[in-house]
Scaffold this active site. Structure first.
Site, short mmCIF file in Angstrom:
data_model
loop_
_atom_site.label_atom_id
_atom_site.label_comp_id
_atom_site.label_asym_id
_atom_site.label_seq_id
_atom_site.Cartn_x
_atom_site.Cartn_y
_atom_site.Cartn_z
N MET A 1 -7.72 2.49 9.67
CA MET A 1 -6.90 1.39 9.16
C MET A 1 -5.87 0.92 10.20
SD MET A 1 -6.07 2.27 5.20
CE MET A 1 -7.24 1.89 3.90
N GLY A 2 -4.90 0.14 9.76
CA GLY A 2 -3.84 -0.32 10.67
C GLY A 2 -3.59 -1.82 10.63
N ARG A 3 -4.42 -2.54 9.89
CA ARG A 3 -4.35 -4.01 9.84
C ARG A 3 -4.35 -4.60 11.25
NH1 ARG A 3 -4.59 -6.07 5.19
NH2 ARG A 3 -3.99 -8.14 5.90
N ASP B 1 3.60 -1.14 11.73
CA ASP B 1 3.62 -2.47 12.34
C ASP B 1 4.90 -3.27 12.05
OD1 ASP B 1 3.10 -2.76 9.65
OD2 ASP B 1 1.46 -4.18 9.88
N GLY C 1 6.50 -2.46 3.18
CA GLY C 1 6.06 -2.85 4.51
C GLY C 1 6.38 -4.31 4.80
N ASP C 2 5.55 -4.96 5.62
CA ASP C 2 5.89 -6.32 6.06
C ASP C 2 5.93 -7.32 4.90
OD1 ASP C 2 3.15 -6.13 5.77
OD2 ASP C 2 2.67 -7.33 7.54
N GLY C 3 4.99 -7.19 3.96
CA GLY C 3 5.00 -8.11 2.80
C GLY C 3 6.28 -7.92 2.00
N ARG D 1 -0.26 -6.12 -2.02
CA ARG D 1 -0.22 -7.57 -1.85
C ARG D 1 0.31 -8.29 -3.10
NH1 ARG D 1 -5.31 -5.95 -0.38
NH2 ARG D 1 -5.56 -5.59 1.84
N ARG E 1 -24.16 6.76 14.44
CA ARG E 1 -23.75 6.80 13.03
C ARG E 1 -22.32 6.27 12.94
NH1 ARG E 1 -28.41 7.88 12.54
NH2 ARG E 1 -29.37 9.68 11.52
N GLY F 1 0.83 -1.20 0.00
CA GLY F 1 0.00 0.00 0.00
C GLY F 1 0.87 1.25 0.00
N GLN G 1 -6.70 8.05 4.57
CA GLN G 1 -5.56 8.02 5.48
C GLN G 1 -4.24 7.83 4.75
OE1 GLN G 1 -6.99 5.49 9.21
NE2 GLN G 1 -8.19 5.08 7.41
N ARG G 2 -4.30 7.29 3.55
CA ARG G 2 -3.05 7.03 2.80
C ARG G 2 -2.72 8.14 1.81
NH1 ARG G 2 -3.62 0.98 1.56
NH2 ARG G 2 -3.37 1.60 -0.60
N THR H 1 5.05 2.25 6.03
CA THR H 1 3.66 1.81 6.13
C THR H 1 2.92 2.74 7.08
OG1 THR H 1 2.14 0.20 7.07
CG2 THR H 1 4.38 -0.03 7.76
N ILE H 2 1.69 3.03 6.74
CA ILE H 2 0.88 3.85 7.65
C ILE H 2 0.50 3.06 8.90
CG2 ILE H 2 -0.09 5.21 5.73
CD1 ILE H 2 -2.81 3.70 6.44
N ASP H 3 0.69 1.73 8.86
CA ASP H 3 0.28 0.90 10.01
C ASP H 3 1.30 0.92 11.16
OD1 ASP H 3 -1.77 0.21 8.27
OD2 ASP H 3 -0.85 -1.69 7.69
O1 F6P Z 1 -1.06 -1.69 5.02
C1 F6P Z 1 -1.61 -0.46 4.71
C2 F6P Z 1 -3.09 -0.54 4.57
O2 F6P Z 1 -3.58 0.75 4.28
C3 F6P Z 1 -3.83 -1.16 5.76
O3 F6P Z 1 -3.97 -0.25 6.82
C4 F6P Z 1 -5.11 -1.60 5.12
O4 F6P Z 1 -5.66 -2.70 5.79
C5 F6P Z 1 -4.67 -2.02 3.75
O5 F6P Z 1 -3.45 -1.38 3.48
C6 F6P Z 1 -5.66 -1.69 2.66
O6 F6P Z 1 -5.19 -2.22 1.49
P1 F6P Z 1 -5.79 -1.94 0.04
O7 F6P Z 1 -5.15 -0.67 -0.44
O8 F6P Z 1 -5.38 -3.11 -0.75
O9 F6P Z 1 -7.25 -1.76 0.19
#
Ligand code: F6P
Length: 361
Positions: free
Chosen positions: A183-185, A143, A116-118, A75, A278, A10, A286-287, A139-141
């Protein structure tokens, strides 16, 4: 020296700043830099189509731009590459040998991978196959283990904090419960920090399974004590005690896409308390956008250190920010580490001291 650079996973604010830093630091040393488009995919395309030659001109004025001038693949997995055959069926192929061949044909001395991790796991596998790799953690996460901070996180967290703050006035005006999913996985950093900085009343994170009855009690208590509105921050990876993650998409051979837990929490609060509720999902906002100054600086410093490592021949490493120093650790050590919120983290303790509910009694 001929350096390759790619961006994978991402996108995160700061990628372009890092590409600029790598290019400028490398070009000043007399190195050549070639960008690979869309993660490793550019190495599977013929001719120059998948490549972008990088120099001072190409990277001028990009440090404050969001996204990545190289493109990225979420991914994307070169070892289990997904494509469709003539009949529209999904096929999984190991493309790593083809990528290694192209890497050698290009006469590359090594790759600087921003990911990121991947991307870290892929980098470690390519390193084993003979590619020389340095990973820069983004990564924005936030992690990734082995580093104190990844670039992209501060920008996402700042934006999310602003969004949480904005919910207060509308929640209060209508006397509503507003639930926001971030977000944040599988890590709760974004929700925890944006929730704390944005003065949320409930914060649900993946590291602490929540009990919906306790969440409802906490919300009800606010209304009963003359504070008739509530802001609830839910990490996309938060889960109810005894339940699994809420998943919005499953694609064969890919990590599931998390999402939907915010809507679920909102529905349960409304059902059980009768309070008007709501929900919203902040999602890819966020990205997007420019990196904060802190992220820009971090990305530039990461990029500079990556080239210094390459110049010293220190391949197979992940650059690591250990304040106040930029340092590095081996990819194999980095792969083994995770960075999730600890229950004794001072931000968790501070939130508890304020009476913020984590849904855990
Ligand atoms: O790893 C960054 C991230 O933005 C996560 O916070 C989120 O779960 C994921 O990527 C969303 O991925 P995509 O852009 O494939 O929807």
């Amino acid at each position: 020296m001929h350096l390759l650079i790619n961006t994978g996973g991402g996108d995160a604010p700061g990628l372009n700043a890092c590409i600029r830093a790598v290019t400028l630091s490398a070009v000043r040393r007399g190195f050549r830099v070639t960008g690979i488009r869309r993660g490793y995919s550019g190495l599977l395309e013929s001719g120059e189509r998948g490549l972008l030659s990088l120099d001072r001109d190409t990277v001028r004025g990009i440090a404050d731009r969001g996204g990545t001038i190289l493109g990225t693949v979420s991914r994307g997995q070169p070892f289990e590459y997904l494509s469709t055959d003539g009949q529209g069926r999904s096929v999984v192929t190991d493309m790593s040998d083809r990528i290694m061949t192209r890497y050698r044909e290009l006469g590359a001395d090594g790759l600087i991978a921003l990911g990121g991790d991947g991307s870290l796991r892929i980098a470690a596998r390519f390193q084993e196959k003979g590619m020389r790799v340095i990973l820069v953690p983004k990564t924005i996460d936030n992690d990734l283990g082995g580093t104190e901070a990844t670039f992209g996180f501060d920008s996402a967290m700042s934006f999310a904090t602003d969004a949480v703050c904005r919910l207060h006035s509308t929640a209060e005006a209508h006397g509503r419960v507003m639930v926001i999913e971030l977000m944040g996985r599988y890590a709760g950093w974004l929700a925890l920090q944006a929730g704390l900085a944005g003065a949320a009343h409930v914060i649900l994170i993946p590291e602490i399974d929540f009990d919906i009855d306790l969440v409802c009690d906490s919300v009800r208590h606010r209304y009963e004590t003359n504070r008739p509105f509530a802001v609830v921050v839910v990490a996309e990876g938060a889960k109810q005690k005894g339940s699994d993650f809420v998943v919005t998409r499953r694609d064969a051979g890919k990590e599931p896409t998390l999402g939907g837990v915010g809507a679920l929490v909102a529905a349960r609060i409304q059902e059980r308390t009768g309070l008007e509720t709501r929900h919203l999902v902040l999602g890819h906002l966020q990205r997007g956008g420019s990196p904060t100054a802190a992220d820009r600086l971090l990305a530039l410093r990461y990029g500079g250190e990556a080239v210094r490592l390459a110049a010293r021949g220190q391949w197979g490493r992940m650059v690591s920010w250990q304040p106040p120093r930029m340092t590095s650790l081996s990819l194999n050590d980095a792969v083994k580490q995770r960075h999730v919120v600890g229950l004794e983290d001072d931000a968790v303790r501070t939130a508890r001291d304020f009476g913020i509910c984590f849904g855990d009694g």
